[in-house]
Write a protein that holds these residues in place. Structure first.
Motif, PDB file in Angstrom:
ATOM      1  N   GLY A 133     131.306  10.942  48.950  1.00 11.63           N
ATOM      2  CA  GLY A 133     130.462   9.913  49.132  1.00 11.63           C
ATOM      3  C   GLY A 133     130.227   9.645  50.629  1.00 11.63           C
ATOM      4  N   PHE A 134     129.426   8.474  50.577  1.00 11.62           N
ATOM      5  CA  PHE A 134     129.197   7.986  52.182  1.00 11.62           C
ATOM      6  C   PHE A 134     130.192   7.278  52.710  1.00 11.62           C
ATOM      7  N   THR A 182     121.624   3.287  57.673  1.00 13.20           N
ATOM      8  CA  THR A 182     122.016   3.585  59.078  1.00 13.20           C
ATOM      9  C   THR A 182     122.111   2.798  60.224  1.00 13.20           C
ATOM     10  N   SER A 183     121.426   1.750  59.959  1.00  5.98           N
ATOM     11  CA  SER A 183     121.237   0.625  61.035  1.00  5.98           C
ATOM     12  C   SER A 183     122.621  -0.202  61.053  1.00  5.98           C
ATOM     13  N   ALA A 184     123.146  -0.372  59.634  1.00  8.22           N
ATOM     14  CA  ALA A 184     124.450  -1.146  59.476  1.00  8.22           C
ATOM     15  C   ALA A 184     125.485  -0.439  59.973  1.00  8.22           C
ATOM     16  N   LEU A 185     125.466   0.849  59.616  1.00  2.00           N
ATOM     17  CA  LEU A 185     126.724   1.881  60.018  1.00  2.00           C
ATOM     18  C   LEU A 185     126.691   1.885  61.434  1.00  2.00           C
ATOM     19  N   THR A 186     125.436   1.851  62.347  1.00  2.00           N
ATOM     20  CA  THR A 186     125.604   2.170  63.718  1.00  2.00           C
ATOM     21  C   THR A 186     125.955   0.673  64.508  1.00  2.00           C
ATOM     22  N   ALA A 187     125.826  -0.339  63.830  1.00  2.01           N
ATOM     23  CA  ALA A 187     125.844  -1.726  64.440  1.00  2.01           C
ATOM     24  C   ALA A 187     127.466  -2.345  64.059  1.00  2.01           C
TER      25      ALA A 187
END
Length: 264
Positions: A133-134, A182-187
């Motif tokens: 999973g992610f 992707t934005s939440a994972l980066t931030a």
């Protein structure tokens, strides 16, 4: 002293030999008439040899119960009881058998009694291939103002719904979903481990204490001496005190909220 002739001596010894032979024959014949013979159970012997050869076990003999519950057939004339019906299993499945006994009150339309075996069955676990999973997002950092600003900037740069039409709702939703993730994972970063509820609620206090303890442990491993050891003990004690206080405050607040809701 009178000596017998060779012919008479031969006849005399022949008579003694035949007399002893007939006496032994008749004695053995009459004794065999009154001697009790035990019947040989050939089928039972074959069954035991089969079990020994294949590593099988008769579960009827493993449990302590009444003698009446061990037999399954009674002879009509002699009223002798026999154990003819058996439950056989392998060594690997012997621990699953809980009890084996016969039930004489069951009406089975036969002269044999019902033999029941109580078994505990365990479902075999089937392993299936599962796609990875992610990674989870570290939501504890959502209270950090800098991380929140980074999320807003990254999301604004990635989202672009002008290229989709009004009827293409599915594509627009997939684009928004991927941009948010992707934005939440980066931030906020990836969540490495699953913390307790009180740890996530008190993330602002627990994170600095845990990081200080980790840095002290690394310093002690790189340079093991008295000063680094004392620093590690101090940081570890401080982190433990903060953890106990945060956990206590979390559970007290949770209990008070539950009581308030029940009163209302």
């Amino acid at each position: 002293m009178r000596v017998l002739s060779p012919r008479l001596s031969f006849l005399f010894f022949s008579f003694l030999f035949f007399l002893s032979f007939f006496l032994s024959f008749f004695l053995s014949f009459f004794l065999s008439k009154f001697k009790t013979k035990q019947p040989q159970i050939k089928h039972g012997q074959r069954l035991l040899e089969l079990c020994c050869h294949h590593g099988l076990y008769v579960t009827n003999t493993f449990f302590k119960c009444k003698k009446r519950h061990k037999v399954s057939w009674t002879h009509l004339r002699s009223q002798h009881c026999h154990q003819l019906d058996l439950v056989i299993t392998r060594r690997a499945y012997l621990r699953s058998v809980l009890h084996t006994r016969s039930f004489h009150s069951a009406d089975c339309d036969t002269d044999h009694s019902l033999v029941g075996c109580k078994v505990r069955l365990t479902a075999k676990r089937i392993h299936r291939s599962k796609s990875k999973g992610f990674p989870r997002i570290n939501t504890c950092r959502s209270n950090d103002p800098e991380s929140s600003r980074c999320f807003q900037t990254t999301f604004s740069a990635k989202v672009d719904t002008s290229s989709f039409g009004d009827t293409d709702i599915d594509s627009k939703w997939h684009h928004l979903r991927d941009a948010i993730y992707t934005s939440a994972l980066t931030a906020f970063g990836k969540k490495d481990r699953r913390y307790a509820n009180w740890y996530e609620a008190c993330w602002d206090e627990m994170q600095p204490a845990s990081e200080a303890k980790r840095q002290a442990l690394l310093a002690y491993k790189q340079n093991p001496c008295v000063s680094t050891r004392d620093a590690l003990r101090a940081d570890r004690s401080k982190a433990q005190q903060i953890a106990r206080r945060c956990a206590n405050d979390y559970w007290l607040n949770l209990c008070s909220r539950i009581q308030t809701v029940e009163i209302q």
